[in-house]
Scaffold this motif. Structure first.
Motif, short mmCIF file in Angstrom:
data_model
loop_
_atom_site.label_atom_id
_atom_site.label_comp_id
_atom_site.label_asym_id
_atom_site.label_seq_id
_atom_site.Cartn_x
_atom_site.Cartn_y
_atom_site.Cartn_z
N ALA A 142 0.82 -1.22 0.00
CA ALA A 142 0.00 0.00 0.00
C ALA A 142 0.86 1.27 0.00
CB ALA A 142 -0.94 -0.01 1.20
N THR A 143 2.01 1.22 0.66
CA THR A 143 2.88 2.40 0.70
C THR A 143 3.84 2.47 -0.48
OG1 THR A 143 4.55 1.27 2.05
CG2 THR A 143 2.81 2.50 3.23
N GLY A 144 3.82 1.45 -1.33
CA GLY A 144 4.70 1.44 -2.49
C GLY A 144 6.10 0.92 -2.20
N THR A 145 6.33 0.44 -0.99
CA THR A 145 7.64 -0.11 -0.64
C THR A 145 7.90 -1.40 -1.40
OG1 THR A 145 7.42 0.86 1.55
CG2 THR A 145 9.13 -0.79 1.28
N ILE A 146 6.86 -2.19 -1.56
CA ILE A 146 6.91 -3.42 -2.34
C ILE A 146 6.01 -3.22 -3.56
CG2 ILE A 146 6.28 -5.87 -2.39
CD1 ILE A 146 6.94 -6.07 0.53
N ALA A 147 6.46 -3.70 -4.69
CA ALA A 147 5.67 -3.57 -5.92
C ALA A 147 4.32 -4.28 -5.75
CB ALA A 147 6.44 -4.18 -7.09
N PRO A 148 3.27 -3.73 -6.34
CA PRO A 148 1.95 -4.36 -6.25
C PRO A 148 1.99 -5.80 -6.78
CG PRO A 148 1.76 -2.17 -7.19
CD PRO A 148 3.23 -2.49 -7.12
N GLN A 149 1.38 -6.69 -5.99
CA GLN A 149 1.33 -8.10 -6.35
C GLN A 149 0.37 -8.82 -5.40
OE1 GLN A 149 5.09 -10.22 -5.04
NE2 GLN A 149 5.69 -8.08 -4.86
N PRO A 150 -0.06 -10.01 -5.76
CA PRO A 150 -0.95 -10.76 -4.86
C PRO A 150 -0.23 -11.10 -3.55
CG PRO A 150 -0.94 -11.73 -7.06
CD PRO A 150 0.16 -10.71 -7.02
N VAL A 151 -0.87 -10.79 -2.43
CA VAL A 151 -0.23 -10.95 -1.13
C VAL A 151 -0.18 -12.42 -0.69
CG1 VAL A 151 -0.48 -10.41 1.33
CG2 VAL A 151 -0.78 -8.63 -0.38
N GLU A 152 -1.25 -13.16 -0.92
CA GLU A 152 -1.30 -14.53 -0.38
C GLU A 152 -0.15 -15.41 -0.87
OE1 GLU A 152 -4.27 -18.30 0.30
OE2 GLU A 152 -5.09 -16.43 -0.46
N PRO A 153 0.12 -15.47 -2.19
CA PRO A 153 1.25 -16.33 -2.58
C PRO A 153 2.59 -15.81 -2.06
CG PRO A 153 0.29 -15.23 -4.51
CD PRO A 153 -0.58 -14.92 -3.34
N LEU A 154 2.73 -14.49 -1.99
CA LEU A 154 3.98 -13.93 -1.47
C LEU A 154 4.16 -14.30 -0.01
CD1 LEU A 154 6.49 -12.20 -1.81
CD2 LEU A 154 5.06 -10.18 -1.35
N ALA A 155 3.11 -14.16 0.78
CA ALA A 155 3.19 -14.51 2.20
C ALA A 155 3.51 -15.99 2.37
CB ALA A 155 1.88 -14.16 2.90
N ARG A 156 2.91 -16.84 1.57
CA ARG A 156 3.17 -18.28 1.67
C ARG A 156 4.60 -18.63 1.26
NH1 ARG A 156 -1.30 -21.20 2.93
NH2 ARG A 156 -3.26 -20.08 2.80
N LEU A 157 5.10 -17.95 0.24
CA LEU A 157 6.49 -18.19 -0.17
C LEU A 157 7.45 -17.80 0.94
CD1 LEU A 157 6.36 -16.98 -3.87
CD2 LEU A 157 7.03 -19.26 -3.10
#
Length: 194
Positions: A142-157
């Protein structure tokens, strides 16, 4: 009188949890005998069954307790810093360091996925801490620190990578293993920055 009985029951339940946790961490789920846990605290197998229903019920309660404590430990470390990016790093580092705790290593990372099954273990993990990781990632997106992407797969990875690293750290004899893993984690996380 009723208050005393309630307190006694709670004391017995607490003692069973503590002894069960100690034994599950030291010996592993399959080597623990529920009657021995009860006997060690001066109680009966019947009392253990009354409180937990089975050895699996006791183990499930221990897993939930250890997961909650780990989630609190990670959150506490993250909350020590104000910057959201540094909070993510601090929380991840706290999780990795927790792998040195025999209860976390043996109970949560080794036995829980096989004894409870992957789905139940993941569900308990999500309730205890995985949602915090997802919330942190959502905030950074949301703050632009991380590029927009789906959160669930990123969190699981990230969660899977940290679980694996925590297991490796717990078994490593290298005194520099934690520092090396933290450096690798930093490189991994830096790759997410926008």
């Amino acid at each position: 009188m009723a208050g005393t009985r309630i307190e006694q029951r709670e004391a017995t339940r607490r003692a069973l949890l503590e002894e069960g946790r100690r034994r599950f961490a030291a010996d592993g789920y399959h080597e623990v005998v529920l009657a021995d846990v009860a006997q060690a605290i001066g109680s009966t197998k019947g009392a253990a069954y009354h409180h937990f229903g089975s050895k699996l019920g006791l183990f499930r309660a221990v897993v939930a307790e250890v997961q909650a404590e780990l989630g609190e430990r990670v959150a506490r470390e993250a909350d020590r810093v104000e910057d959201p990016w540094e909070q993510l790093r601090a929380g991840c580092r706290a999780f990795l360091a927790a792998g040195a705790d025999p209860a976390v290593r043996r109970i949560l990372l080794v036995d829980a996925p096989t004894v409870l099954g992957w789905d139940e273990w993941r569900s308990m993990d999500e309730d205890a801490s995985a949602r915090h990781l997802a919330e942190a990632l959502e905030g950074l997106i949301a703050t632009g620190t991380i590029a927009p992407q789906p959160v669930e797969p990123l969190a699981r990875l990230l969660s899977g990578a940290m679980n694996e690293a925590a297991l490796w750290l717990a078994r490593s004899k290298d005194p520099d293993a934690l520092a090396a893993t933290e450096r690798a984690l930093d490189r991994l996380l830096d790759g997410l920055r926008a």
